[in-house]
Write a protein that holds these residues in place. Structure first.
Motif, mmCIF file in Angstrom:
data_model
loop_
_atom_site.group_PDB
_atom_site.id
_atom_site.type_symbol
_atom_site.label_atom_id
_atom_site.label_comp_id
_atom_site.label_asym_id
_atom_site.label_seq_id
_atom_site.Cartn_x
_atom_site.Cartn_y
_atom_site.Cartn_z
ATOM 1 N N LEU A 295 -4.267 2.359 -5.585
ATOM 2 C CA LEU A 295 -3.086 1.765 -5.627
ATOM 3 C C LEU A 295 -2.947 0.429 -6.760
ATOM 4 C CD1 LEU A 295 -1.999 1.930 -2.105
ATOM 5 C CD2 LEU A 295 -1.297 3.387 -3.764
ATOM 6 N N THR A 296 -4.004 -0.277 -6.584
ATOM 7 C CA THR A 296 -3.906 -1.502 -7.399
ATOM 8 C C THR A 296 -4.219 -1.222 -8.691
ATOM 9 O OG1 THR A 296 -6.107 -2.019 -6.561
ATOM 10 C CG2 THR A 296 -4.538 -2.969 -5.409
ATOM 11 N N THR A 297 -5.107 -0.191 -9.172
ATOM 12 C CA THR A 297 -5.645 -0.024 -10.594
ATOM 13 C C THR A 297 -4.250 0.742 -11.227
ATOM 14 O OG1 THR A 297 -7.956 0.240 -9.779
ATOM 15 C CG2 THR A 297 -7.322 1.349 -11.891
ATOM 16 N N TYR A 298 -3.586 1.736 -10.561
ATOM 17 C CA TYR A 298 -2.650 2.515 -11.168
ATOM 18 C C TYR A 298 -1.115 2.248 -10.801
ATOM 19 C CZ TYR A 298 -7.202 5.128 -12.318
ATOM 20 O OH TYR A 298 -8.360 5.277 -12.499
ATOM 21 N N VAL A 299 -0.950 2.425 -9.425
ATOM 22 C CA VAL A 299 0.395 2.401 -8.826
ATOM 23 C C VAL A 299 0.915 1.155 -9.220
ATOM 24 C CG1 VAL A 299 1.972 2.931 -7.034
ATOM 25 C CG2 VAL A 299 -0.071 4.373 -7.553
ATOM 26 N N LYS A 300 0.274 0.085 -8.820
ATOM 27 C CA LYS A 300 0.788 -1.291 -9.056
ATOM 28 C C LYS A 300 1.335 -1.445 -10.234
ATOM 29 C CE LYS A 300 0.978 -4.353 -6.169
ATOM 30 N NZ LYS A 300 1.901 -5.220 -5.427
ATOM 31 N N ARG A 301 0.615 -0.882 -11.329
ATOM 32 C CA ARG A 301 0.929 -1.305 -12.559
ATOM 33 C C ARG A 301 2.231 -0.824 -13.282
ATOM 34 N NH1 ARG A 301 -3.978 0.756 -15.989
ATOM 35 N NH2 ARG A 301 -2.750 0.010 -17.684
ATOM 36 N N PHE A 302 3.112 0.242 -12.476
ATOM 37 C CA PHE A 302 4.405 0.711 -12.742
ATOM 38 C C PHE A 302 5.362 -0.264 -12.434
ATOM 39 C CE2 PHE A 302 2.399 5.117 -11.586
ATOM 40 C CZ PHE A 302 2.173 5.316 -12.982
ATOM 41 N N PRO A 303 6.214 -0.700 -13.434
ATOM 42 C CA PRO A 303 7.105 -1.747 -13.142
ATOM 43 C C PRO A 303 8.346 -1.400 -12.143
ATOM 44 C CG PRO A 303 7.127 -1.227 -15.431
ATOM 45 C CD PRO A 303 6.213 -0.097 -14.751
#
Length: 281
Positions: A223-231
């Motif tokens: 989640l932190t590596t990929y999803v949280k990076r989405f605005p």
């Protein structure tokens, strides 16, 4: 007749839909055009799919699969299908990510993640994928996937990081030695399938704090590596598709809460929802 496929690296869920709306569920091995050529795919289809069709005339196939990242590889799947279903009028091969998005939210907007043998995530605006991650596959990515979880468990076993009671149970259950491990990891095909096969041990021991932390940490990393990076992550709910998300739903919810995201739906397998999607369309 219409044939819809949702394929991961381990298994493919098929739905044969008749003109009258009757639905037949079929399951075969999974496919990945990065690991298999058209002839190998056709051989599996002939052995595992055709006997269930009973001579039905399939005219349209909508296939969603792992590894289907563009025309340069999608044609491998299409060629395999055409070889065993010569009456096809339409073959559409798309990514498993698009299939997951269409199944999870239909024509609504949302962040959709796949957590199965592999892992992926995207932002879907209700019509198409507008933002995604650059998936690097099993060896360089797939955090939170079944392959990643199994790889982490096996690594901890051999590096003697598992608590004694878990290490003893693992040894009795698998009798795994280093030579066998390395052969499956580096010499045999589908190492992601191999390592994902150890996830039942994790689900059987999920009540153990060590296993609960292992799984939750893997989901948090994803989640932190990929999803949280989405605005869009600040506003859109996060939906999940795949067996790993389904069977490890509680630690997944914990990870979503810890990362400050909004939990959406969990769908084990999107094949039935894809049937509904095409019926509505």
């Amino acid at each position: 007749m219409l044939l819809i496929a949702d394929s991961g690296s381990t298994k493919t869920d098929w739905r044969l839909v008749s003109d009258e709306g009757q639905i037949l569920a079929i399951q075969t091995d999974g496919f990945n055009p990065y690991y298999q050529n058209a002839q190998q795919i056709a051989a599996v289809l002939e052995a595992q799919l055709l006997p269930h069709l009973n001579g039905a005339l399939v005219t349209d196939v909508f296939y969603y699969g792992t590894g289907c990242t563009g025309p340069s590889v999608n044609h491998i799947i299409a060629d395999g299908l055409q070889a065993v279903l010569p009456g096809l009028q339409t073959i559409e091969v798309n990514s498993d990510m698009l299939g997951a998005a269409r199944a999870a939210v239909g024509h609504q907007a949302g962040i959709v993640c796949i957590l199965g043998t592999g892992a992926n995530a995207c932002c879907y605006d209700g019509s198409e994928i507008i933002r995604g991650i650059q998936s690097l596959g099993f060896w360089l990515g797939d955090e939170g996937s079944g392959g990643y979880l199994g790889k982490t468990l096996v690594r901890d076993f051999f590096q003697e990081r598992l608590p004694n009671e878990l290490r003893d149970d693992f040894r009795l259950r698998y009798a795994l030695d280093r030579a066998t491990l390395l052969e499956n990891a580096y010499q045999k095909p589908f190492p992601n399938r191999y390592f994902a096969s150890f996830t039942p041990f994790l689900s059987d021991h999920l009540a153990h704090p060590y296993i609960d932390n292992l799984v939750t940490d893997a989901f948090t990393l994803f989640l932190t590596t990929y999803v949280k990076r989405f605005p869009e992550a600040e506003q859109w709910p996060v939906h999940f598709v795949g067996s790993i998300a389904y069977y490890f739903a509680e630690p997944l919810r914990q990870a979503v809460k810890q990362t400050g995201l909004t939990m959406g739906r969990i769908n084990k397998a999107p094949a039935d929802e894809l049937v509904d999607f095409y019926k509505k369309r």
